[in-house]
Each structure stands twice: as C-alpha cells, then as structure tokens.
Design a protein around this motif. Structure first.
Motif, PDB file in Angstrom:
ATOM      1  N   GLN A  31      88.601  45.585  43.973  1.00  0.00           N
ATOM      2  CA  GLN A  31      87.736  45.651  43.773  1.00  0.00           C
ATOM      3  C   GLN A  31      86.999  44.266  43.345  1.00  0.00           C
ATOM      4  O   GLN A  31      86.772  44.678  41.600  1.00  0.00           O
ATOM      5  CB  GLN A  31      86.751  46.840  44.468  1.00  0.00           C
ATOM      6  N   GLY A  32      85.510  44.136  43.976  1.00  0.00           N
ATOM      7  CA  GLY A  32      84.508  43.612  43.604  1.00  0.00           C
ATOM      8  C   GLY A  32      83.985  44.502  42.643  1.00  0.00           C
ATOM      9  O   GLY A  32      83.913  45.579  42.702  1.00  0.00           O
ATOM     10  N   GLY A  33      82.637  44.107  41.956  1.00  0.00           N
ATOM     11  CA  GLY A  33      81.673  44.775  41.645  1.00  0.00           C
ATOM     12  C   GLY A  33      81.848  45.583  40.052  1.00  0.00           C
ATOM     13  O   GLY A  33      81.027  46.119  39.624  1.00  0.00           O
ATOM     14  N   HIS A  34      82.588  44.554  39.251  1.00  0.00           N
ATOM     15  CA  HIS A  34      83.325  44.927  38.146  1.00  0.00           C
ATOM     16  C   HIS A  34      82.523  43.962  37.545  1.00  0.00           C
ATOM     17  O   HIS A  34      81.019  42.803  37.722  1.00  0.00           O
ATOM     18  CB  HIS A  34      84.405  44.554  37.210  1.00  0.00           C
ATOM     19  N   SER A  35      82.288  43.685  35.952  1.00  0.00           N
ATOM     20  CA  SER A  35      81.137  42.545  34.911  1.00  0.00           C
ATOM     21  C   SER A  35      81.892  42.071  34.445  1.00  0.00           C
ATOM     22  O   SER A  35      81.237  41.721  33.240  1.00  0.00           O
ATOM     23  CB  SER A  35      79.884  43.832  34.405  1.00  0.00           C
ATOM     24  N   LEU A  36      83.091  41.261  34.790  1.00  0.00           N
ATOM     25  CA  LEU A  36      83.243  40.551  34.279  1.00  0.00           C
ATOM     26  C   LEU A  36      82.435  39.722  33.783  1.00  0.00           C
ATOM     27  O   LEU A  36      82.387  39.274  34.803  1.00  0.00           O
ATOM     28  CB  LEU A  36      85.185  40.556  34.471  1.00  0.00           C
ATOM     29  N   CYS A  37      82.911  38.782  33.225  1.00  0.00           N
ATOM     30  CA  CYS A  37      81.699  36.980  33.333  1.00  0.00           C
ATOM     31  C   CYS A  37      81.939  36.236  33.825  1.00  0.00           C
ATOM     32  O   CYS A  37      83.495  36.158  34.591  1.00  0.00           O
ATOM     33  CB  CYS A  37      82.086  36.525  31.485  1.00  0.00           C
ATOM     34  N   ALA A  38      81.344  35.947  34.808  1.00  0.00           N
ATOM     35  CA  ALA A  38      81.563  34.468  35.521  1.00  0.00           C
ATOM     36  C   ALA A  38      82.482  33.524  34.859  1.00  0.00           C
ATOM     37  O   ALA A  38      82.546  33.212  33.991  1.00  0.00           O
ATOM     38  CB  ALA A  38      80.335  33.735  35.870  1.00  0.00           C
ATOM     39  N   GLY A  39      83.170  33.470  35.587  1.00  0.00           N
ATOM     40  CA  GLY A  39      84.524  32.421  34.993  1.00  0.00           C
ATOM     41  C   GLY A  39      84.791  33.052  34.000  1.00  0.00           C
ATOM     42  O   GLY A  39      86.411  32.236  33.687  1.00  0.00           O
ATOM     43  N   CYS A  40      85.734  34.177  34.244  1.00  0.00           N
ATOM     44  CA  CYS A  40      87.066  34.998  33.353  1.00  0.00           C
ATOM     45  C   CYS A  40      88.187  35.125  34.250  1.00  0.00           C
ATOM     46  O   CYS A  40      88.212  34.816  35.499  1.00  0.00           O
ATOM     47  CB  CYS A  40      86.525  36.639  33.226  1.00  0.00           C
ATOM     48  N   GLY A  41      89.195  34.736  33.387  1.00  0.00           N
ATOM     49  CA  GLY A  41      90.207  34.180  33.921  1.00  0.00           C
ATOM     50  C   GLY A  41      91.068  35.662  34.701  1.00  0.00           C
ATOM     51  O   GLY A  41      92.045  35.497  35.109  1.00  0.00           O
ATOM     52  N   VAL A  42      90.945  36.626  33.772  1.00  0.00           N
ATOM     53  CA  VAL A  42      91.146  38.178  33.509  1.00  0.00           C
ATOM     54  C   VAL A  42      91.212  38.266  35.474  1.00  0.00           C
ATOM     55  O   VAL A  42      92.446  39.340  35.387  1.00  0.00           O
ATOM     56  CB  VAL A  42      90.836  39.582  32.919  1.00  0.00           C
ATOM     57  N   PRO A  43      90.356  38.708  35.786  1.00  0.00           N
ATOM     58  CA  PRO A  43      90.536  39.597  37.281  1.00  0.00           C
ATOM     59  C   PRO A  43      91.549  37.999  38.569  1.00  0.00           C
ATOM     60  O   PRO A  43      92.211  38.735  39.535  1.00  0.00           O
ATOM     61  CB  PRO A  43      89.012  39.405  37.967  1.00  0.00           C
ATOM     62  N   VAL A  68      87.658  47.982  30.144  1.00  0.00           N
ATOM     63  CA  VAL A  68      85.197  48.100  29.754  1.00  0.00           C
ATOM     64  C   VAL A  68      84.761  47.951  30.739  1.00  0.00           C
ATOM     65  O   VAL A  68      84.555  48.484  31.500  1.00  0.00           O
ATOM     66  CB  VAL A  68      84.685  47.306  28.148  1.00  0.00           C
ATOM     67  N   ALA A  69      84.831  46.141  31.476  1.00  0.00           N
ATOM     68  CA  ALA A  69      84.184  45.739  32.555  1.00  0.00           C
ATOM     69  C   ALA A  69      84.949  46.381  34.195  1.00  0.00           C
ATOM     70  O   ALA A  69      83.841  46.196  34.812  1.00  0.00           O
ATOM     71  CB  ALA A  69      84.240  44.108  31.865  1.00  0.00           C
ATOM     72  N   THR A  70      85.515  47.336  34.248  1.00  0.00           N
ATOM     73  CA  THR A  70      85.867  47.652  35.558  1.00  0.00           C
ATOM     74  C   THR A  70      85.773  48.854  35.554  1.00  0.00           C
ATOM     75  O   THR A  70      85.635  49.320  36.658  1.00  0.00           O
ATOM     76  CB  THR A  70      87.273  46.948  35.576  1.00  0.00           C
ATOM     77  N   SER A  75      81.240  54.154  38.468  1.00  0.00           N
ATOM     78  CA  SER A  75      81.679  52.871  39.265  1.00  0.00           C
ATOM     79  C   SER A  75      83.169  52.685  38.942  1.00  0.00           C
ATOM     80  O   SER A  75      83.780  53.271  37.591  1.00  0.00           O
ATOM     81  CB  SER A  75      81.235  52.305  39.484  1.00  0.00           C
ATOM     82  N   THR A  76      84.704  51.958  39.082  1.00  0.00           N
ATOM     83  CA  THR A  76      85.316  51.905  39.031  1.00  0.00           C
ATOM     84  C   THR A  76      85.624  50.860  40.231  1.00  0.00           C
ATOM     85  O   THR A  76      85.589  50.388  41.121  1.00  0.00           O
ATOM     86  CB  THR A  76      86.316  53.080  39.205  1.00  0.00           C
TER      87      THR A  76
END
Length: 335
Positions: A31-43, A68-70, A75-76
């Motif tokens: 889902q959304g709501g994670h804090s991975l950086c804008a432009g991150c390729g991981v999600p 860490v960011a999800t 939250s998760t």
C-alpha cells in the motif's frame, strides 16, 4: 519498447498491464503511506513482484531502505504476512518459513489437525537490498540456495548502502562516488570492481536465476512468475536506481534504469537449469557515457583529464557483454 514486438505483441503487453492493475485492485498487497523517497525504484520492484504472483505470499524482509520506510510504528505498507529480520539473515529466515510450511502441509496430508487455516500453494518471497545480499547476507543466501529450500530471493540493487548514508557496497560500480569512496584530490571513487552476484547465484546450480530491471516491467513480471513456479530456490537481481545516492532528478528513475540496459551495463538475462538465455538485445548499444552522464556520482568521469577512466569502463562493459553473449550462444528469448 523492446525490439521484435509486433502489433500483436503490443496487444499482449497491454493485456498484461491490465491484468496487473486488476490484480492490485482485487488485493492491495503493498500500500501507499510508506516513506520511501520520491523517485525510489524499490517500490516499483515490490509492487510489480507481488502483483505478478497469483497465489498467497509470505514476505521476509531484510533490514534496509524497504523495511525501514514501510513499517514505521504504528503503521505498515504491507498487506500480506510479513517478517522483518536482521540485515544478514533474510535467506535463513525464509528457509525456516519454507520448512515450517512444508511440515504443516505434511501434517495436513496425513490427516493431523493444524491450529489455523493453512492456504494452499504459499510462495515465500525474500526481499533484500544489495548491502544485505551482496555483502552482509551472502553467507545466509548461499546456504539457503545450496540446501535447496523452495523460495524466491529478490535483491533490489541500488548499488550502495543507501539506508545508512550511501556507503559503498559490493554492488557499487567502479569509480562511483559514495560517502566511503569520495571523489577528491586523493581518490576518484570506488577502486574495486563490483561483485557479480547473479553469477554467484548461478554457481549454486539452482533451478532459476535472472537479472531484471524496473525499466522492463514485462520482462520482470515473466521472470517472477517463472521463479515462483520452480521446484527449489530461485534468485532475481533487479536494478532499482536511487535518486539520492546516484544523484539525479527523481523523475528520471525509470529512464536511468532503461539506459543501464541499453548501454549493456545491466543485461537482462536468465539461467534456467544452467542454460543461459538473453532476454533483450539492444539494436545498437549506447555508449556507457550516456548512462554515466545522467548521475552525479559519476560527474568526475566527464572531465577531459579523466577520459581514460571512462574509456576503461566502456572496455569493461564491452568485455562482459561479449562474455554473456558467448554463454547464451544465440539463445534470445524476448518478451
């Protein structure tokens, strides 16, 4: 678009994209709501992988950017069974999960009661970054592959320890700037070659190993679907650029991943029971400079006095590409 696709192939591509979107609407696994950086390729890696699998999944996640960011308490972003483990033991934990499911399924087949509703055909997926896979987690990964546990390990390769501040890893390319291989009067970036983890996985004689990129999503979908079907361990190494560590505008993530493929820096190929197959061959490979110039970590290579370093990098890419072509022996399987 990949070469060799007819209008018929295009229709298949669009159908596949529609199927992925429909699958995510039916079951939103990440889902959304994670804090991975804008432009991150991981999600992009995670969403594509989870949407490509049509059976129940259990995710094992090594410490790193993704974990860490999800999962910032309380939250998760995960809507599947998910297990966080240490940097170094994701493959070992996935082995234990797979063994537990095997035992429970055996008990059920023998008519013995089990304490919960056990879904059929569960797939065990482990995610780890290059730091937790190429380096810290390599021993656990090697052991799990050698033992033959049925699980799929996916390395999201952003070519450094990004979660802790962009330190070099075994995946960092030569001459790249990181915080531990800085560019300055006494240094020109990382001096060592990057580790070829895909080939290390192949050397374990597992049923399926592949290299993929977020830029070629249909290729990635097919590969994950192949990986989860084999009777044994499988491994995918997926290029996932990092805009903070690599130094580029966040909107360019997919384009930079595409350039890595088009310059042959990151070839797309798979190894099925030891047989190599090339999955994409650029009509006319671009010079490595086209990829290098998009990233701040390689800015120093564009100076006239360092042209010889860029030439040496091009020669290395050429050698590795030719070596891969010989291994594939003309076997080209494009999607």
């Amino acid at each position: 678009m990949m070469t060799g696709l007819s209008s018929n192939g295009e229709a298949i591509r669009l159908k596949t994209l529609k199927e992925l979107a429909e699958r995510e609407q039916r079951e939103l696994r990440f889902q959304g709501g994670h804090s991975l950086c804008a432009g991150c390729g991981v999600p992009l890696v995670v969403r594509t992988v989870l949407n490509a699998i049509d059976t129940p999944v259990v995710v094992v996640n090594a410490t790193g950017c993704l974990e860490v960011a999800t999962t910032r308490y309380p939250s998760t972003a995960w809507n599947v069974p998910w297990l966080h483990v240490a940097f170094e033991n994701a493959a070992a934990a996935a082995s234990g999960v797979e063994a537990a499911f095997r035992v429970l399924n055996r008990k059920r087949r023998n008519g013995r009661p089990i304490p919960f509703d056990l879904p059929e055909d569960v797939r065990i997926i482990a995610f780890g970054g290059d730091g937790g896979t190429y380096d810290i987690g390599l021993q656990a990964l090697s052991g799990a592959l050698e033992r033959g546990h049925r699980f799929t390990y996916i390395c999201y390769d952003n070519e450094a320890y990004m979660n802790t501040g962009n330190q070099r890893s075994g995946a960092t390319p030569p001459l790249a700037h990181t915080t531990t291989t800085p560019v300055g009067e006494q240094s020109l970036g990382k001096l060592q070659q990057r580790k070829d983890l895909t080939e290390i996985a192949v050397a374990h004689h597992v049923p399926y190993v592949a290299q993929a990129s977020i830029s070629n999503w249909q290729d990635l979908v097919r590969k994950i679907q192949m990986a989860v079907q084999v009777d044994g361990p499988s491994f995918l190494n997926v290029l996932a650029p990092c805009q903070r560590g690599w130094g580029y505008d966040p909107s360019q993530t997919v384009e930079i991943a595409r350039l890595a493929v088009e310059t042959c820096f990151w070839p797309l190929y798979e190894v099925i029971d030891g047989e190599y197959r090339l999955n994409y061959r650029p009509r006319k490979p671009l010079p490595i400079a086209e990829w290098v110039k998009t990233q701040g970590r390689f800015r120093h290579l564009l100076r006239p006095e360092h042209r010889h370093l860029l030439d040496a990098l091009q020669e290395q890419v050429n050698r590795e590409w030719e070596r891969l072509l010989r291994k594939c022996e003309g076997r080209l399987l494009e999607v």
